[in-house]
Scaffold this motif. Structure first.
Motif, PDB file in Angstrom:
ATOM      1  N   SER A   6     -44.610 -17.643 -61.035  1.00  0.00           N
ATOM      2  CA  SER A   6     -44.474 -18.484 -59.854  1.00  0.00           C
ATOM      3  C   SER A   6     -45.795 -19.194 -59.544  1.00  0.00           C
ATOM      4  O   SER A   6     -46.827 -18.922 -60.158  1.00  0.00           O
ATOM      5  CB  SER A   6     -44.075 -17.631 -58.654  1.00  0.00           C
ATOM      6  OG  SER A   6     -45.164 -16.811 -58.318  1.00  0.00           O
ATOM      7  N   ARG A   7     -45.718 -20.091 -58.579  1.00  0.00           N
ATOM      8  CA  ARG A   7     -46.911 -20.789 -58.140  1.00  0.00           C
ATOM      9  C   ARG A   7     -47.971 -19.789 -57.661  1.00  0.00           C
ATOM     10  O   ARG A   7     -49.156 -19.912 -57.972  1.00  0.00           O
ATOM     11  CB  ARG A   7     -46.531 -21.736 -56.991  1.00  0.00           C
ATOM     12  CG  ARG A   7     -47.663 -22.607 -56.580  1.00  0.00           C
ATOM     13  CD  ARG A   7     -47.297 -23.469 -55.403  1.00  0.00           C
ATOM     14  NE  ARG A   7     -48.448 -24.271 -55.063  1.00  0.00           N
ATOM     15  CZ  ARG A   7     -48.671 -25.469 -55.563  1.00  0.00           C
ATOM     16  NH1 ARG A   7     -47.811 -26.022 -56.371  1.00  0.00           N
ATOM     17  NH2 ARG A   7     -49.766 -26.132 -55.244  1.00  0.00           N
ATOM     18  N   LEU A   8     -47.497 -18.758 -56.932  1.00  0.00           N
ATOM     19  CA  LEU A   8     -48.406 -17.722 -56.435  1.00  0.00           C
ATOM     20  C   LEU A   8     -49.189 -17.081 -57.577  1.00  0.00           C
ATOM     21  O   LEU A   8     -50.407 -16.885 -57.484  1.00  0.00           O
ATOM     22  CB  LEU A   8     -47.604 -16.647 -55.683  1.00  0.00           C
ATOM     23  CG  LEU A   8     -48.396 -15.439 -55.181  1.00  0.00           C
ATOM     24  CD1 LEU A   8     -49.352 -15.839 -54.081  1.00  0.00           C
ATOM     25  CD2 LEU A   8     -47.461 -14.339 -54.695  1.00  0.00           C
ATOM     26  N   GLY A   9     -48.478 -16.780 -58.676  1.00  0.00           N
ATOM     27  CA  GLY A   9     -49.121 -16.143 -59.816  1.00  0.00           C
ATOM     28  C   GLY A   9     -50.212 -17.004 -60.416  1.00  0.00           C
ATOM     29  O   GLY A   9     -51.303 -16.524 -60.730  1.00  0.00           O
ATOM     30  N   TYR A  10     -49.932 -18.284 -60.558  1.00  0.00           N
ATOM     31  CA  TYR A  10     -50.935 -19.189 -61.138  1.00  0.00           C
ATOM     32  C   TYR A  10     -52.111 -19.355 -60.197  1.00  0.00           C
ATOM     33  O   TYR A  10     -53.259 -19.441 -60.629  1.00  0.00           O
ATOM     34  CB  TYR A  10     -50.301 -20.535 -61.475  1.00  0.00           C
ATOM     35  CG  TYR A  10     -49.440 -20.443 -62.694  1.00  0.00           C
ATOM     36  CD1 TYR A  10     -50.020 -20.237 -63.945  1.00  0.00           C
ATOM     37  CD2 TYR A  10     -48.057 -20.516 -62.620  1.00  0.00           C
ATOM     38  CE1 TYR A  10     -49.247 -20.107 -65.071  1.00  0.00           C
ATOM     39  CE2 TYR A  10     -47.266 -20.394 -63.739  1.00  0.00           C
ATOM     40  CZ  TYR A  10     -47.865 -20.186 -64.969  1.00  0.00           C
ATOM     41  OH  TYR A  10     -47.095 -20.050 -66.082  1.00  0.00           O
ATOM     42  N   GLU A  11     -51.825 -19.387 -58.891  1.00  0.00           N
ATOM     43  CA  GLU A  11     -52.922 -19.504 -57.930  1.00  0.00           C
ATOM     44  C   GLU A  11     -53.803 -18.257 -57.959  1.00  0.00           C
ATOM     45  O   GLU A  11     -55.027 -18.347 -57.923  1.00  0.00           O
ATOM     46  CB  GLU A  11     -52.357 -19.735 -56.523  1.00  0.00           C
ATOM     47  CG  GLU A  11     -51.768 -21.122 -56.375  1.00  0.00           C
ATOM     48  CD  GLU A  11     -51.270 -21.413 -54.958  1.00  0.00           C
ATOM     49  OE1 GLU A  11     -51.039 -22.587 -54.665  1.00  0.00           O
ATOM     50  OE2 GLU A  11     -51.109 -20.466 -54.176  1.00  0.00           O
ATOM     51  N   LEU A  12     -53.152 -17.087 -58.047  1.00  0.00           N
ATOM     52  CA  LEU A  12     -53.922 -15.839 -58.115  1.00  0.00           C
ATOM     53  C   LEU A  12     -54.821 -15.831 -59.339  1.00  0.00           C
ATOM     54  O   LEU A  12     -55.993 -15.463 -59.278  1.00  0.00           O
ATOM     55  CB  LEU A  12     -52.976 -14.635 -58.153  1.00  0.00           C
ATOM     56  CG  LEU A  12     -52.382 -14.180 -56.830  1.00  0.00           C
ATOM     57  CD1 LEU A  12     -51.299 -13.142 -57.062  1.00  0.00           C
ATOM     58  CD2 LEU A  12     -53.463 -13.594 -55.935  1.00  0.00           C
ATOM     59  N   ARG A  13     -54.266 -16.266 -60.474  1.00  0.00           N
ATOM     60  CA  ARG A  13     -55.072 -16.277 -61.694  1.00  0.00           C
ATOM     61  C   ARG A  13     -56.209 -17.273 -61.600  1.00  0.00           C
ATOM     62  O   ARG A  13     -57.303 -17.048 -62.110  1.00  0.00           O
ATOM     63  CB  ARG A  13     -54.189 -16.562 -62.900  1.00  0.00           C
ATOM     64  CG  ARG A  13     -53.457 -15.321 -63.380  1.00  0.00           C
ATOM     65  CD  ARG A  13     -52.769 -15.585 -64.687  1.00  0.00           C
ATOM     66  NE  ARG A  13     -51.632 -16.469 -64.523  1.00  0.00           N
ATOM     67  CZ  ARG A  13     -50.369 -16.062 -64.539  1.00  0.00           C
ATOM     68  NH1 ARG A  13     -50.092 -14.817 -64.724  1.00  0.00           N
ATOM     69  NH2 ARG A  13     -49.387 -16.920 -64.379  1.00  0.00           N
ATOM     70  N   ALA A  14     -55.941 -18.395 -60.935  1.00  0.00           N
ATOM     71  CA  ALA A  14     -57.005 -19.394 -60.771  1.00  0.00           C
ATOM     72  C   ALA A  14     -58.142 -18.800 -59.942  1.00  0.00           C
ATOM     73  O   ALA A  14     -59.323 -18.993 -60.254  1.00  0.00           O
ATOM     74  CB  ALA A  14     -56.450 -20.641 -60.091  1.00  0.00           C
ATOM     75  N   ILE A  15     -57.778 -18.016 -58.912  1.00  0.00           N
ATOM     76  CA  ILE A  15     -58.798 -17.392 -58.069  1.00  0.00           C
ATOM     77  C   ILE A  15     -59.572 -16.350 -58.865  1.00  0.00           C
ATOM     78  O   ILE A  15     -60.791 -16.252 -58.767  1.00  0.00           O
ATOM     79  CB  ILE A  15     -58.145 -16.753 -56.829  1.00  0.00           C
ATOM     80  CG1 ILE A  15     -57.610 -17.852 -55.913  1.00  0.00           C
ATOM     81  CG2 ILE A  15     -59.126 -15.870 -56.092  1.00  0.00           C
ATOM     82  CD1 ILE A  15     -56.687 -17.362 -54.833  1.00  0.00           C
ATOM     83  N   ARG A  16     -58.846 -15.580 -59.679  1.00  0.00           N
ATOM     84  CA  ARG A  16     -59.501 -14.572 -60.496  1.00  0.00           C
ATOM     85  C   ARG A  16     -60.538 -15.215 -61.422  1.00  0.00           C
ATOM     86  O   ARG A  16     -61.650 -14.740 -61.557  1.00  0.00           O
ATOM     87  CB  ARG A  16     -58.457 -13.826 -61.348  1.00  0.00           C
ATOM     88  CG  ARG A  16     -59.074 -12.853 -62.345  1.00  0.00           C
ATOM     89  CD  ARG A  16     -58.062 -12.364 -63.346  1.00  0.00           C
ATOM     90  NE  ARG A  16     -57.565 -13.451 -64.181  1.00  0.00           N
ATOM     91  CZ  ARG A  16     -56.501 -13.355 -64.961  1.00  0.00           C
ATOM     92  NH1 ARG A  16     -55.807 -12.255 -64.982  1.00  0.00           N
ATOM     93  NH2 ARG A  16     -56.117 -14.381 -65.700  1.00  0.00           N
ATOM     94  N   ASP A  17     -60.151 -16.328 -62.037  1.00  0.00           N
ATOM     95  CA  ASP A  17     -61.048 -16.923 -63.021  1.00  0.00           C
ATOM     96  C   ASP A  17     -62.235 -17.604 -62.361  1.00  0.00           C
ATOM     97  O   ASP A  17     -63.344 -17.546 -62.883  1.00  0.00           O
ATOM     98  CB  ASP A  17     -60.277 -17.910 -63.906  1.00  0.00           C
ATOM     99  CG  ASP A  17     -59.273 -17.176 -64.774  1.00  0.00           C
ATOM    100  OD1 ASP A  17     -59.430 -15.956 -64.916  1.00  0.00           O
ATOM    101  OD2 ASP A  17     -58.339 -17.812 -65.283  1.00  0.00           O
ATOM    102  N   ASN A  18     -62.036 -18.251 -61.242  1.00  0.00           N
ATOM    103  CA  ASN A  18     -63.161 -18.838 -60.515  1.00  0.00           C
ATOM    104  C   ASN A  18     -62.680 -19.240 -59.128  1.00  0.00           C
ATOM    105  O   ASN A  18     -61.987 -20.238 -58.965  1.00  0.00           O
ATOM    106  CB  ASN A  18     -63.708 -20.046 -61.267  1.00  0.00           C
ATOM    107  CG  ASN A  18     -65.019 -20.505 -60.661  1.00  0.00           C
ATOM    108  OD1 ASN A  18     -65.237 -20.389 -59.459  1.00  0.00           O
ATOM    109  ND2 ASN A  18     -65.905 -21.013 -61.497  1.00  0.00           N
ATOM    110  N   ASP A  19     -63.064 -18.465 -58.134  1.00  0.00           N
ATOM    111  CA  ASP A  19     -62.502 -18.707 -56.801  1.00  0.00           C
ATOM    112  C   ASP A  19     -62.991 -20.021 -56.198  1.00  0.00           C
ATOM    113  O   ASP A  19     -62.278 -20.668 -55.456  1.00  0.00           O
ATOM    114  CB  ASP A  19     -62.765 -17.519 -55.867  1.00  0.00           C
ATOM    115  CG  ASP A  19     -64.221 -17.156 -55.775  1.00  0.00           C
ATOM    116  OD1 ASP A  19     -65.010 -17.662 -56.596  1.00  0.00           O
ATOM    117  OD2 ASP A  19     -64.568 -16.352 -54.901  1.00  0.00           O
ATOM    118  N   ARG A  20     -64.223 -20.413 -56.560  1.00  0.00           N
ATOM    119  CA  ARG A  20     -64.731 -21.664 -55.967  1.00  0.00           C
ATOM    120  C   ARG A  20     -63.999 -22.868 -56.536  1.00  0.00           C
ATOM    121  O   ARG A  20     -63.644 -23.801 -55.804  1.00  0.00           O
ATOM    122  CB  ARG A  20     -66.227 -21.776 -56.200  1.00  0.00           C
ATOM    123  CG  ARG A  20     -66.908 -20.817 -55.243  1.00  0.00           C
ATOM    124  CD  ARG A  20     -68.397 -20.857 -55.271  1.00  0.00           C
ATOM    125  NE  ARG A  20     -68.859 -19.807 -54.374  1.00  0.00           N
ATOM    126  CZ  ARG A  20     -69.999 -19.161 -54.505  1.00  0.00           C
ATOM    127  NH1 ARG A  20     -70.815 -19.479 -55.480  1.00  0.00           N
ATOM    128  NH2 ARG A  20     -70.327 -18.227 -53.654  1.00  0.00           N
TER     129      ARG A  20
END
Lengths: 296, 348
Positions: free
Chosen positions: B204-218
């Protein structure tokens, strides 16, 4: 009035214990930025070192640092070289590795001793001193005094010796330190070894105060993190003051609220400070971020 | 790592790299899930009459489910919480409270347990999410200590140090069974639900957003993702599932005290380390980790416990260190690597 004085004395002495235990963690967490969950187990190993020295050679626990500190230094260097150095730049993996280490050390000792509580006694164990209206055991005062001495000595070394300056330089900016020709790897290993050695010292001095059990390390590790964060990462005087604050907080909340709630209060304060001022009370603002960034 | 994720955003576009989640559609994932459950079902069927093994299997499935729940925020979101035992304990106490005081069937009591855990997790995490990396982990650990002290203090809810015990009244409505098979199947159901949720979120969108935060939150923030909100949602879902697991655990063992429920090693850290050993951020990693860790631990405790107490934890500790050193992506990551190499010849 006497009650309050008593509580303050208890808090101060407890603070001395926490300051002593945090001394090594401060070097490891403050300089290398490794969250070493096994630090409490290093203290526990120091205690069992004092016990072994007393059983094998009849050595008084207050003399045993002579043997225990070098042994712990070597252990720390080995642990750093083979477990933590390969994980540089991966703080979460380091956390899990030190957790693994914690489990191995704690349960290894449990297996060896069979989990029977043991005591180490010193010739001054039963001596107590009278200060004004309060009566205090000499071993506890000794811990506070020696914690102060060790803090001062470490502070002096970091301030004035070349190695100490190198350690501070690495703590501030490891990239710049490397460019200045400091062997950063060596400084890391030295800091970790020293951190373990100070844990060993704490273990020796605390051995006469506690009943030794393999699980005792867990009692120290969370307050020690609280002390180091409160005092400010890498700040030696900060850790001492942080230790006293934690000790007083615990004693006062235990007396005025409920003994069962003292840890709740303590860690609540810790979380609040962590959230509001992660650099600690004596740290440089923003310093907590350095070292957590990926540095080459 | 997930730089190419955007391309497979709707989950339909096939991605080349298997390490991305967009590789297969949800329907294929569902099929995989059914196959996995069928294999577990076969294992259970094989040990039908063996109470000892069924107990181990039930615990294994429970921990696999808990680790899967942790993986949502820990693996996808990269927030290494060591305080998930708090939500586990909330689930256990709410379920037991509703059942024992109000006579509500545990099946229904799981709902308020999950909701309360989600709310608490959001309230607590809101300030703590300001912290990153190791500082977040330390804060969640301190949180566990706070809650443990509070649980010991408020005896009316938790029974204090003595703990609470749920009276034995067997029956489906009470979620209390005499046979171990029912518990094994119950835990398997819990595991299936957590896997389903994780598999869905991962796409889901949530999952991709979470992964994006994991990889680089800024970078994620710069890309327009509301970092705090996303992390809070991930945490709340993870906590809710954790609480359901806690409720099931309570009805399974029927007696629990605060030190057990809030134990760092038995719950809070264990779910994280099972995920790490199995493969962090992967869907079946936590299951693989639990299948390795829980039976191994039980076996060691049974065989060596008398001679060398704590040997199970020594072995677990060594596995943990070795995993951190040599197997960063866990069993699932290693298996995937081998699979990729076979499929694509020499490309690594």
């Amino acid at each position: 009035m006497t009650a309050l004085l008593n509580i303050l004395a208890i808090g101060l002495l407890l603070g001395g214990i926490y300051a002593l235990v945090s001394l090594g963690l401060n070097l490891i967490f403050g300089v290398i930025r490794i969250v070493n969950f096994a630090q409490g187990e290093f203290v526990m190993l120091g205690m069992y070192g004092a016990l072994s020295a007393s059983l094998a050679m009849g050595m008084d626990p207050y003399l045993s640092p002579v043997v225990v500190m070098p042994a712990m230094f070597i252990l720390g260097c080995i642990v750093y070289r083979f477990i933590l150095r390969p994980l540089q730049g991966e703080p979460m993996m380091q956390i899990f590795a030190t957790f693994g280490l914690l489990m191995v050390i704690e349960n290894g000792i449990l297996g060896l001793t069979g989990g029977i509580g043991q005591n180490v006694s010193s010739f001054i164990s039963s001596v107590s001193v009278r200060i004004g209206p309060i009566q205090i055991g000499l071993p506890r005062i000794l811990v506070l005094v020696l914690a102060s001495v060790a803090t001062a000595a470490l502070w002096w070394c970091l301030r004035y010796t070349l190695r100490g300056k190198a350690i501070r330089a690495v703590a501030q900016d490891r990239k710049a330190a490397r460019l200045m020709g400091i062997d950063v790897e060596q400084i890391f290993m030295l800091s970790f070894g020293l951190g373990a050695a100070f844990a060993g010292l704490a273990g020796c001095l605390l051995a006469p105060l506690y009943t030794l059990s393999p699980q005792i390390g867990m009692n120290f590790i969370m307050p020690a993190f609280a002390v180091v964060v409160l005092g400010g990462l890498g700040s030696v005087p900060g850790a001492f003051v942080g230790g006293i604050i934690v000790g007083l907080t615990e004693a006062l909340s235990g007396f005025y609220l409920d003994p069962a709630l003292k840890h709740a209060v303590l860690f609540m304060v810790f979380i609040i400070v962590l959230v509001l001022r992660p650099a600690g009370l004596f740290g440089v603002s923003g310093a907590e971020e350095v070292g957590l960034r990926e540095q080459s | 790592m997930t730089a190419a994720s955007g391309r497979a955003f709707d989950g339909a576009a096939p991605s080349r790299s298997l390490s991305n989640y967009g590789v297969v559609g949800f329907r294929v994932e569902l099929l995989r899930l059914i196959v996995a459950m069928a294999i577990l079902g076969l294992i259970v069927a094989f040990y039908l009459g063996d109470t000892f093994t069924l107990n181990i299997l039930a615990t294994t499935f429970l921990f696999a489910g808990l680790a899967t729940a942790w993986n949502i925020i820990g693996g996808l979101g990269g927030q290494f919480s060591l305080g998930h035992s708090v939500f586990f304990a909330i689930g256990a106490y709410v379920t037991a409270g509703f059942y024992m005081r109000l006579g509500v069937s545990p099946w229904f009591a799981l709902a308020p347990a999950a909701v309360l855990a989600a709310i608490v997790s959001a309230l607590v995490s809101f300030p703590v999410f300001r912290l990153r990396g190791p500082f977040f982990a330390i804060a969640t650990m301190a949180l566990t200590e706070v809650v443990l002290s509070l649980a010991l203090y408020f005896e009316s809810v938790t029974g204090g140090a003595r703990g609470i015990s749920v009276p034995f009244r067997r029956g489906f409505a009470n979620m209390i069974f005499t046979d171990r098979l029912s518990y094994a199947l119950l835990m398997m159901g819990f595991l299936a639900i957590t896997l389903l949720v994780l598999a869905y979120i991962a796409r889901s969108r949530l999952g991709y957003e979470l992964r994006a935060i994991r990889d680089n939150d800024r970078t994620a923030e710069a890309a327009g993702i509301n970092v705090v909100r996303t992390k809070l949602i991930g945490m709340a879902i993870s906590a809710a599932l954790m609480a359901i697991g806690g409720g099931l655990y309570m009805m399974y063992v029927r007696v629990a005290d605060p030190p057990t429920l809030l134990s760092l090693f038995d719950i809070g850290v264990k779910v994280a380390l099972i995920t790490l050993i199995g493969g962090i951020g992967t869907i079946y990693g936590p299951l693989l980790g639990a299948l390795l860790v829980v039976p191994l631990e039980s076996m060691l405790r049974a065989t060596l416990g008398g001679v060398f107490p704590g040997s199970n934890l020594v072995v677990l500790g060594i596995i943990l260190i070795l995993t951190a050193l040599y197997l960063r992506k866990g069993i699932a990551g290693a298996a995937e690597g081998i699979y990729t190499r076979i499929r694509k010849g020499r490309r690594t």
